[in-house]
Design an enzyme around this catalytic site. Structure first.
Site, mmCIF file in Angstrom:
data_model
loop_
_atom_site.group_PDB
_atom_site.id
_atom_site.type_symbol
_atom_site.label_atom_id
_atom_site.label_comp_id
_atom_site.label_asym_id
_atom_site.label_seq_id
_atom_site.Cartn_x
_atom_site.Cartn_y
_atom_site.Cartn_z
ATOM 1 N N ASP A 599 0.844 -1.199 0.000
ATOM 2 C CA ASP A 599 0.000 0.000 0.000
ATOM 3 C C ASP A 599 0.881 1.251 0.000
ATOM 4 O O ASP A 599 0.931 1.991 0.971
ATOM 5 C CB ASP A 599 -0.938 -0.018 1.210
ATOM 6 C CG ASP A 599 -1.924 1.147 1.162
ATOM 7 O OD1 ASP A 599 -2.154 1.674 0.049
ATOM 8 O OD2 ASP A 599 -2.430 1.547 2.218
ATOM 9 N N GLU A 608 -2.511 0.755 -7.970
ATOM 10 C CA GLU A 608 -3.171 1.866 -8.648
ATOM 11 C C GLU A 608 -4.691 1.686 -8.514
ATOM 12 O O GLU A 608 -5.169 0.638 -8.073
ATOM 13 C CB GLU A 608 -2.754 1.913 -10.131
ATOM 14 C CG GLU A 608 -3.146 3.222 -10.805
ATOM 15 C CD GLU A 608 -2.296 3.585 -12.022
ATOM 16 O OE1 GLU A 608 -1.371 2.832 -12.364
ATOM 17 O OE2 GLU A 608 -2.575 4.641 -12.620
HETATM 18 O O1 9MR Z 1 -4.461 -2.507 -16.399
HETATM 19 C C1 9MR Z 1 -3.363 -2.501 -17.290
HETATM 20 C C2 9MR Z 1 -2.647 -3.832 -17.174
HETATM 21 O O2 9MR Z 1 -3.487 -4.861 -17.632
HETATM 22 C C3 9MR Z 1 -1.364 -3.787 -17.984
HETATM 23 O O3 9MR Z 1 -0.638 -4.986 -17.752
HETATM 24 C C4 9MR Z 1 -0.529 -2.586 -17.599
HETATM 25 C C5 9MR Z 1 0.756 -2.456 -18.425
HETATM 26 O O4 9MR Z 1 0.473 -2.252 -19.774
HETATM 27 O O5 9MR Z 1 -1.282 -1.390 -17.773
HETATM 28 C C6 9MR Z 1 -2.441 -1.352 -16.971
HETATM 29 O O6 9MR Z 1 -3.123 -0.178 -17.255
HETATM 30 C C7 9MR Z 1 -2.580 1.052 -16.816
HETATM 31 C C8 9MR Z 1 -2.549 1.951 -18.033
HETATM 32 O O7 9MR Z 1 -1.623 1.466 -18.963
HETATM 33 C C9 9MR Z 1 -2.254 3.402 -17.683
HETATM 34 N N1 9MR Z 1 -3.184 3.868 -16.679
HETATM 35 C C10 9MR Z 1 -3.160 3.071 -15.472
HETATM 36 C C11 9MR Z 1 -3.522 1.634 -15.777
HETATM 37 C C12 9MR Z 1 -3.560 0.794 -14.510
HETATM 38 O O8 9MR Z 1 -2.313 0.621 -13.935
#
Ligand code: 9MR
Length: 632
Positions: A599, A608
């Site tokens: 956290d 996130e």
């Molecule tokens: O949720 C997304 C995850 O499935 C992917 O593995 C990752 C890396 O490409 O990205 C996550 O999405 C993020 C996005 O690229 C940017 N905004 C925040 C998202 C959550 O971490």
């Protein structure tokens, strides 16, 4: 492995919670400790006005325990199970004690053995037979108390509105009003072209992509960043709209109706959840390439900053140039699917809007057919996430199902029935669906929305949903913590794989009325709300000890005490055994998959918040909040 160069302004300051049990030493959390800015006091005073205040004033002071429960509580008519971490090879006695310390129920645990995802030796305590409401219960096993919890029928009522309110908080292009969210969460409009913002009313493309600008204001910020991504915004809007449609079918739509949320549109005669989804749908439709331009009818894949900004950065103070990234087939099909769903569900409330949605959906579908292999690359991750996807046949299937459900037209039906995803077992897998894998959404729509497929085909589609749900239940039964994802499924955003599989179980319940599916949903909520190896609720403001330092540029209290923590009802991404950020790498090396979480605001790959994670949480909270007399 992809990592993002998210900027840290300061090193993290940490404090490790007091612990009372040696059993917890297995939790990888110990290697990092809970990250709290000194003086952080919890969210009780800052929770959104729609929320019941969290029940415990200072969650950080609470000791952890080997008796892991849903810290928010249990429904009187729902399953009530806890996980006990112990190396005992024989059953142990459990006692349910009420607030005055009296034993309300007792029994013996069942020895489960090693839980693969956490590496812990576990027992299960089942007190489902106890059905009386109350607060301040604890479960006592082997002299150890669980966190306190409630048993009450209205347990999920506040989460239903808090998890939905997350989307208003995330709105771009409109002020977030103190009268609706309280002063701590109010902020001016972001990205309306007011300096220092450079977007989003007049946004150019990346060089070489287009020679015009587009007004792409509005929508929701994706997550802790200020990017807006069609594939992720689309699945999130779809989930909110589906939440309403599901509740409508169940005869419980009023709970999501007008004036149920604290949003500016309350009182306009339209269900608030649809108003919230429309904020995103309007943005998604603005992302469509205008007619007369190259790739007309396609959707730009995303719009975000030219370079990553640091934490904290308030939306209205983001000075980065904003750019449109080239159109993609996946984004275009996502637009087609969500706009077609809009046409179907909004029709009774705003037929003009529904017609506009359908026209956009048809245009997008045609454009995707003409450009079936325009893929968003993984390398496009400067200033925003890539949301890369080179498999779009599933997106074609999802879009076709929504267009068919909206129109009943033969061409769309043929696209549905000729797709390999219509019969493939890969549509509903143990790891669930997500922004990249969308065939399941098509199946869920065909299973639940009246359509013209032959009865035998509908039966088969429905059977595929209940079979997937049975698979999730079997997976849960094999685990110490009853989590509906496999031990190798702890990926970035694993909590959303949990929620999405729980949606499949909830759909199976809607189709059959069988209580075991509802029990699977509620036990999935137990995992998210504290019955897990970290003894932690991943939902801010819910439970005794909860995530409060999620990665976010405005809710960045950990780095700047003048900023708030995330509002109540914000779901952390959850354990990610990939350790895809420097904070996770520093503190979680060697963690068991289910314990790969910290956290800390810097841990974007475990902590996130994101619209496509909160949307299924809101969907499930609305489901769980419904009073459901047993049907079998
Ligand atoms: O949720 C997304 C995850 O499935 C992917 O593995 C990752 C890396 O490409 O990205 C996550 O999405 C993020 C996005 O690229 C940017 N905004 C925040 C998202 C959550 O971490």
């Amino acid at each position: 492995m992809l990592t993002f160069p998210h900027v840290h302004r300061r090193p993290t300051r940490r404090r490790t919670r007091k612990r009372t049990t040696a059993a917890l030493l297995t939790a990888a959390l110990l290697s990092g400790g809970m990250a709290l800015a000194p003086g952080a006091t919890g969210l009780s005073s800052a929770a959104s006005p729609s929320a019941a205040p969290p029940t415990v004033a200072d969650p950080a002071a609470t000791a952890t325990t080997p008796v892991r429960v849903n810290q928010a509580g249990y429904l009187p008519d729902g399953p009530k199970r806890a996980t006990v971490v112990t190396s005992a090879t024989q059953p142990l006695t459990w006692q349910l004690r009420n607030a005055s310390g009296a034993v309300a129920a007792s029994g013996r645990t069942v020895v489960h053995g090693t839980d693969t995802a956490s590496g812990e030796a576990t027992h299960t305590a089942d007190f489902s037979k106890y059905r009386k409401a109350g607060s301040g219960f604890v479960l006592v096993v082997d002299g150890q108390n669980s966190a306190p919890f409630d048993i009450r029928a209205d347990l999920y009522d506040s989460l239903r509105s808090d998890a939905m309110a997350f989307f208003y908080h995330q709105r771009s292009g409109t002020p977030i009003e103190a009268s609706l969210v309280g002063p701590a969460y109010a902020r001016p409009a972001g990205h309306l072209g007011v300096a220092p913002n450079q977007g989003d009313t007049n946004v150019p493309c990346q060089p070489g992509v287009c020679d015009y600008t587009q007004d792409v204001r509005g929508g929701w910020y994706d997550a802790g960043d200020h990017g807006k991504y069609v594939v992720n915004g689309g699945i999130s809007a779809w989930t909110l709209v589906d939440s309403f449609a599901r509740a409508e079918r169940a005869g419980n739509a009023s709970a999501l109706g007008d004036s149920t949320l604290r949003i500016p549109e309350r009182g306009n005669g339209v269900p608030d959840v649809l108003d919230e989804a429309r904020w995103e749908l309007d943005f998604l439709m603005r992302m469509q390439v205008p007619s007369g331009k190259p790739y007309a009818g396609m959707a730009f894949h995303k719009i975000h900053d030219a370079a990553w900004t640091g934490i904290p950065t308030r939306p209205e103070l983001d000075a980065q140039p904003r750019e449109l990234h080239r159109p993609s087939t996946a984004a275009t099909l996502n637009l087609a699917a969500t706009a077609a769903q809009c046409a179907r569900v909004f029709k009774p409330y705003d037929s003009t809007y529904a017609k506009r949605c359908l026209s956009v959906a048809r245009t997008a579908w045609t454009a995707a057919k003409a450009n079936p292999a325009l893929y968003a690359p993984e390398s496009d991750s400067t200033g925003g996430g890539p949301y890369n996807d080179t498999q779009v046949t599933d997106d074609f299937y999802w879009a076709a199902t929504e267009l068919y459900a909206a129109t009943g037209e033969r061409a769309y039906r043929d696209a549905v029935t000729s797709s390999p995803w219509h019969t493939s077992s890969g549509a509903l897998t143990p790891t669930g669906f997500n922004w990249a894998d969308t065939a399941a959404l098509g199946r869920l729509t065909l299973a639940t929305v009246p359509n013209g497929l032959p009865a035998s085909d509908i039966r088969r589609v429905r059977a595929s949903v209940t079979a997937a749900a049975d698979g999730h239940l079997a997976m849960m039964a094999g685990q110490g913590y009853a989590v509906p994802i496999p031990a190798n499924g702890y990926v970035w955003g694993s909590n959303s794989q949990v929620t999405n599989n729980a949606m499949v179980m909830a759909t199976a319940y809607a189709l059959t009325g069988q209580q075991r599916y509802r029990a699977g949903v509620l036990e999935s909520m137990d995992y998210l709300l504290g019955r897990n190896t970290l003894d932690l609720s991943y939902v801010t403001g819910y439970g005794d000890t909860y995530a409060r330092n999620q990665h976010h540029r405005f809710w960045a209290n950990q780095y700047d005490a003048s900023l708030p923590n995330p509002p109540a009802g914000s779901l952390a991404g959850g354990p990610n055994s990939g350790l895809q950020d420097p904070v996770a790498q520093e503190h979680l090396a060697g963690c068991s998959p289910a314990a790969c979480y910290i956290d800390d605001i810097g841990s974007y790959s475990t902590n996130e918040v994101t619209v496509n994670w909160n949307a299924p949480l809101a969907w499930l909270a609305a489901f769980a909040a419904e009073r459901c007399p047993p049907r079998d």
